[in-house]
Design a protein around this motif. Structure first.
Motif, short mmCIF file in Angstrom:
data_model
loop_
_atom_site.label_atom_id
_atom_site.label_comp_id
_atom_site.label_asym_id
_atom_site.label_seq_id
_atom_site.Cartn_x
_atom_site.Cartn_y
_atom_site.Cartn_z
N SER A 44 13.52 67.69 50.58
CA SER A 44 14.37 68.14 49.77
C SER A 44 14.35 69.28 48.88
CB SER A 44 14.49 66.83 48.56
OG SER A 44 13.53 66.97 47.69
N GLN A 45 13.11 69.87 48.72
CA GLN A 45 12.86 71.12 48.01
C GLN A 45 13.30 72.08 49.07
OE1 GLN A 45 9.04 70.89 46.52
NE2 GLN A 45 9.59 69.27 44.92
N GLU A 46 12.77 72.21 50.37
CA GLU A 46 13.04 73.21 51.37
C GLU A 46 14.59 73.26 51.60
OE1 GLU A 46 12.10 76.15 53.76
OE2 GLU A 46 10.61 75.17 52.61
N LEU A 47 15.20 72.11 51.52
CA LEU A 47 16.67 72.51 51.88
C LEU A 47 17.61 73.17 50.77
CD1 LEU A 47 17.66 68.93 53.08
CD2 LEU A 47 17.81 70.98 54.45
N HIS A 48 17.07 73.29 49.64
CA HIS A 48 17.73 74.07 48.62
C HIS A 48 17.27 75.47 48.47
CE1 HIS A 48 18.43 69.88 47.63
NE2 HIS A 48 19.64 70.40 46.97
N LYS A 49 16.44 75.85 49.32
CA LYS A 49 16.14 77.51 49.54
C LYS A 49 17.24 78.19 50.12
CE LYS A 49 11.00 76.67 49.64
NZ LYS A 49 9.98 76.88 50.40
N ASP A 50 17.32 79.42 49.56
CA ASP A 50 18.15 80.26 50.31
C ASP A 50 18.24 80.50 51.73
OD1 ASP A 50 19.72 81.00 48.07
OD2 ASP A 50 18.51 82.62 47.67
N THR A 51 17.05 80.32 52.27
CA THR A 51 16.52 80.45 53.64
C THR A 51 15.52 79.35 53.82
OG1 THR A 51 17.15 82.68 54.13
CG2 THR A 51 16.02 81.68 55.83
N SER A 52 16.02 78.18 54.47
CA SER A 52 15.09 77.19 55.01
C SER A 52 14.22 77.24 56.32
CB SER A 52 15.78 75.78 54.74
OG SER A 52 15.22 74.74 55.38
N ARG A 53 13.06 76.69 56.22
CA ARG A 53 12.28 76.76 57.47
C ARG A 53 12.66 75.79 58.43
NH1 ARG A 53 7.01 75.25 56.16
NH2 ARG A 53 7.95 74.67 54.14
N LEU A 54 13.34 74.49 57.80
CA LEU A 54 13.54 73.37 58.41
C LEU A 54 14.39 73.75 59.69
CD1 LEU A 54 14.27 70.78 55.58
CD2 LEU A 54 12.13 71.23 56.69
N TYR A 55 15.71 74.18 59.45
CA TYR A 55 16.35 74.38 60.72
C TYR A 55 16.67 75.84 60.79
CZ TYR A 55 17.45 69.34 60.83
OH TYR A 55 17.01 68.10 60.71
N ASN A 56 15.97 76.95 60.32
CA ASN A 56 16.17 78.25 60.19
C ASN A 56 17.83 78.41 59.51
OD1 ASN A 56 15.34 80.77 60.13
ND2 ASN A 56 16.13 81.07 62.27
N PHE A 57 17.76 77.70 58.31
CA PHE A 57 19.23 77.44 57.82
C PHE A 57 19.23 78.59 56.80
CE2 PHE A 57 21.82 76.33 54.43
CZ PHE A 57 23.20 76.03 54.98
N ASN A 58 20.46 79.33 56.49
CA ASN A 58 20.94 80.48 55.70
C ASN A 58 22.03 79.97 55.05
OD1 ASN A 58 21.94 82.58 54.42
ND2 ASN A 58 20.30 83.85 55.63
N TRP A 59 22.34 79.91 53.77
CA TRP A 59 23.38 79.52 53.09
C TRP A 59 24.48 80.59 53.61
CZ3 TRP A 59 24.56 75.00 51.13
CH2 TRP A 59 23.41 74.36 50.60
N ASP A 60 24.23 82.03 53.88
CA ASP A 60 25.15 82.88 54.28
C ASP A 60 25.53 83.16 55.72
OD1 ASP A 60 25.40 83.45 51.44
OD2 ASP A 60 23.87 84.82 51.37
N HIS A 61 25.31 82.22 56.48
CA HIS A 61 25.41 82.07 57.73
C HIS A 61 26.69 82.57 58.47
CE1 HIS A 61 26.17 78.02 57.44
NE2 HIS A 61 26.84 78.02 58.50
N CYS A 62 27.78 82.01 57.53
CA CYS A 62 29.11 82.56 57.91
C CYS A 62 29.67 83.57 56.99
CB CYS A 62 29.87 80.99 57.56
SG CYS A 62 29.82 79.71 58.53
N GLY A 63 28.88 84.19 56.34
CA GLY A 63 29.35 85.33 55.67
C GLY A 63 28.79 85.00 54.02
#
Length: 104
Positions: free
Chosen positions: A69-88
């Motif tokens: 839950s803490q990792e998912l709220h970061k700007d860039t997450s290690r879980l799925y290499n997720f980035n909030w700005d992936h679409c701009g």
């Protein structure tokens, strides 16, 4: 004849809808004890005292760990290499909706 067919159809629909409904309160609440079959979910919900902010209402019956839950709220997450700005660039109000108003 048409009226009899309509009655039979309505009877069939009512019977089918009754059989599809859970028969007890326990059957309805059993779904609260099911987690998604996903990489970062637990097999079964269990207590997690340190869930991130708005996820805390689920701390007695959580499907994710505190780390998830803490990792998912970061700007860039290690879980799925997720980035909030992936679409701009995401507008702050939009990001706030996902981070503060929803528990991912």
């Amino acid at each position: 004849m048409a009226w009899q067919m309509m009655q039979l159809l309505l009877l069939a629909l009512v019977t089918a809808s009754r059989s599809a409904q859970p028969r007890s309160a326990r059957a309805r609440t059993d779904l609260l004890n099911v987690c998604m079959n996903a990489k970062h979910h637990k097999a079964q919900p269990s207590p997690e005292d340190e869930l991130y902010g708005q996820c805390s209402p689920w701390k007695k019956n959580a499907c994710c760990t505190a780390n998830t839950s803490q990792e998912l709220h970061k700007d860039t997450s290690r879980l799925y290499n997720f980035n909030w700005d992936h679409c701009g660039k995401m507008e702050p109000a939009c990001k706030r909706h996902f981070i503060q108003d929803a528990c991912l």
